[in-house]
Motif scaffolding. Sequence first.
Motif, PDB file in Angstrom:
ATOM      1  N   GLU A  27     -59.384  89.162 120.406  1.00  0.00           N
ATOM      2  CA  GLU A  27     -58.197  88.397 120.024  1.00  0.00           C
ATOM      3  C   GLU A  27     -57.945  87.259 121.008  1.00  0.00           C
ATOM      4  O   GLU A  27     -57.584  86.146 120.621  1.00  0.00           O
ATOM      5  N   ALA A  28     -58.149  87.512 122.289  1.00  0.00           N
ATOM      6  CA  ALA A  28     -57.968  86.484 123.321  1.00  0.00           C
ATOM      7  C   ALA A  28     -58.928  85.324 123.083  1.00  0.00           C
ATOM      8  O   ALA A  28     -58.543  84.157 123.201  1.00  0.00           O
ATOM      9  N   GLU A  29     -60.157  85.636 122.734  1.00  0.00           N
ATOM     10  CA  GLU A  29     -61.159  84.599 122.460  1.00  0.00           C
ATOM     11  C   GLU A  29     -60.759  83.778 121.239  1.00  0.00           C
ATOM     12  O   GLU A  29     -60.835  82.545 121.235  1.00  0.00           O
ATOM     13  N   ARG A  30     -60.306  84.462 120.182  1.00  0.00           N
ATOM     14  CA  ARG A  30     -59.874  83.777 118.963  1.00  0.00           C
ATOM     15  C   ARG A  30     -58.683  82.865 119.257  1.00  0.00           C
ATOM     16  O   ARG A  30     -58.652  81.709 118.834  1.00  0.00           O
ATOM     17  N   LEU A  31     -57.709  83.376 119.992  1.00  0.00           N
ATOM     18  CA  LEU A  31     -56.530  82.584 120.323  1.00  0.00           C
ATOM     19  C   LEU A  31     -56.886  81.369 121.180  1.00  0.00           C
ATOM     20  O   LEU A  31     -56.368  80.271 120.964  1.00  0.00           O
ATOM     21  N   GLN A  32     -57.780  81.567 122.128  1.00  0.00           N
ATOM     22  CA  GLN A  32     -58.172  80.446 122.982  1.00  0.00           C
ATOM     23  C   GLN A  32     -58.921  79.386 122.177  1.00  0.00           C
ATOM     24  O   GLN A  32     -58.662  78.190 122.328  1.00  0.00           O
ATOM     25  N   THR A  33     -59.817  79.804 121.308  1.00  0.00           N
ATOM     26  CA  THR A  33     -60.556  78.862 120.470  1.00  0.00           C
ATOM     27  C   THR A  33     -59.599  78.077 119.580  1.00  0.00           C
ATOM     28  O   THR A  33     -59.709  76.854 119.462  1.00  0.00           O
ATOM     29  N   THR A  34     -58.648  78.781 118.981  1.00  0.00           N
ATOM     30  CA  THR A  34     -57.664  78.140 118.111  1.00  0.00           C
ATOM     31  C   THR A  34     -56.817  77.141 118.892  1.00  0.00           C
ATOM     32  O   THR A  34     -56.586  76.014 118.430  1.00  0.00           O
ATOM     33  N   SER A  35     -56.373  77.524 120.074  1.00  0.00           N
ATOM     34  CA  SER A  35     -55.522  76.622 120.859  1.00  0.00           C
ATOM     35  C   SER A  35     -56.293  75.388 121.319  1.00  0.00           C
ATOM     36  O   SER A  35     -55.761  74.279 121.297  1.00  0.00           O
ATOM     37  N   HIS A  36     -57.563  75.559 121.702  1.00  0.00           N
ATOM     38  CA  HIS A  36     -58.378  74.404 122.103  1.00  0.00           C
ATOM     39  C   HIS A  36     -58.560  73.441 120.935  1.00  0.00           C
ATOM     40  O   HIS A  36     -58.511  72.224 121.108  1.00  0.00           O
ATOM     41  N   LYS A  37     -58.744  73.975 119.726  1.00  0.00           N
ATOM     42  CA  LYS A  37     -58.903  73.128 118.535  1.00  0.00           C
ATOM     43  C   LYS A  37     -57.607  72.365 118.260  1.00  0.00           C
ATOM     44  O   LYS A  37     -57.641  71.163 117.967  1.00  0.00           O
ATOM     45  N   GLN A  38     -56.472  73.046 118.354  1.00  0.00           N
ATOM     46  CA  GLN A  38     -55.197  72.381 118.113  1.00  0.00           C
ATOM     47  C   GLN A  38     -54.951  71.275 119.131  1.00  0.00           C
ATOM     48  O   GLN A  38     -54.486  70.186 118.779  1.00  0.00           O
ATOM     49  N   ILE A  39     -55.262  71.539 120.372  1.00  0.00           N
ATOM     50  CA  ILE A  39     -55.095  70.528 121.420  1.00  0.00           C
ATOM     51  C   ILE A  39     -55.997  69.329 121.156  1.00  0.00           C
ATOM     52  O   ILE A  39     -55.582  68.182 121.250  1.00  0.00           O
ATOM     53  N   SER A  40     -57.237  69.606 120.792  1.00  0.00           N
ATOM     54  CA  SER A  40     -58.201  68.544 120.500  1.00  0.00           C
ATOM     55  C   SER A  40     -57.752  67.705 119.298  1.00  0.00           C
ATOM     56  O   SER A  40     -57.821  66.466 119.323  1.00  0.00           O
ATOM     57  N   ASP A  41     -57.289  68.373 118.244  1.00  0.00           N
ATOM     58  CA  ASP A  41     -56.832  67.667 117.047  1.00  0.00           C
ATOM     59  C   ASP A  41     -55.622  66.777 117.359  1.00  0.00           C
ATOM     60  O   ASP A  41     -55.535  65.644 116.891  1.00  0.00           O
ATOM     61  N   THR A  42     -54.697  67.298 118.159  1.00  0.00           N
ATOM     62  CA  THR A  42     -53.512  66.530 118.535  1.00  0.00           C
ATOM     63  C   THR A  42     -53.911  65.306 119.356  1.00  0.00           C
ATOM     64  O   THR A  42     -53.412  64.201 119.127  1.00  0.00           O
ATOM     65  N   GLN A  43     -54.831  65.514 120.288  1.00  0.00           N
ATOM     66  CA  GLN A  43     -55.312  64.417 121.134  1.00  0.00           C
ATOM     67  C   GLN A  43     -55.961  63.327 120.275  1.00  0.00           C
ATOM     68  O   GLN A  43     -55.711  62.135 120.465  1.00  0.00           O
ATOM     69  N   MET A  44     -56.788  63.731 119.332  1.00  0.00           N
ATOM     70  CA  MET A  44     -57.473  62.785 118.468  1.00  0.00           C
ATOM     71  C   MET A  44     -56.478  62.002 117.606  1.00  0.00           C
ATOM     72  O   MET A  44     -56.597  60.787 117.446  1.00  0.00           O
TER      73      MET A  44
END
Length: 108
Positions: A27-44
Motif C-alpha cells: 500500500e505504501a508503494e502504491r500511495l507513493q507512486t500515486t502521489s509522485h504522479k499527481q505531483i508530476s501532473d500538477t507540475q506539468m
Amino acid sequence: MKIDTEIRHVTKPGVNIFLELGFAPAEAERLQTTSHKQISDTQMLKQQLMKELSTWIIEHHLKQAEAAKVLMISRPRVSDVVNQKTTKFTIDTLVEMLSRIGKPVKLV
C-alpha cells in the motif's frame, strides 16, 4: 499552556513516507507512486499555463512591468512566471491570470 514543538522524527530524503507512517509495504508503494504522479501532473500543468502566459507577453512585446499591470500582479511575479517558478503559483492563480488576458482554460 505550553505548545510542544519538539522534533521527534525526521524522514530522510528518498524514503517512502507512507512506510514511515505505518502503511503496509504494498500500500505504501502504491500511495507513493500515486502521489509522485499527481505531483508530476500538477507540475506539468503549471508549466503549460506559464508557457501560455510567457508566449502572450512575448507576442505582445510587453515589458514585465507592463505585463504586471495587465495581469494585476507585481513585476517580480511576472519574472517568476517567465522563469517557470512553478512552486510559487497555484493552478487557480495561473488560470485567473490567463482569464485576464482573454485566454480561457479548458481542462481535458
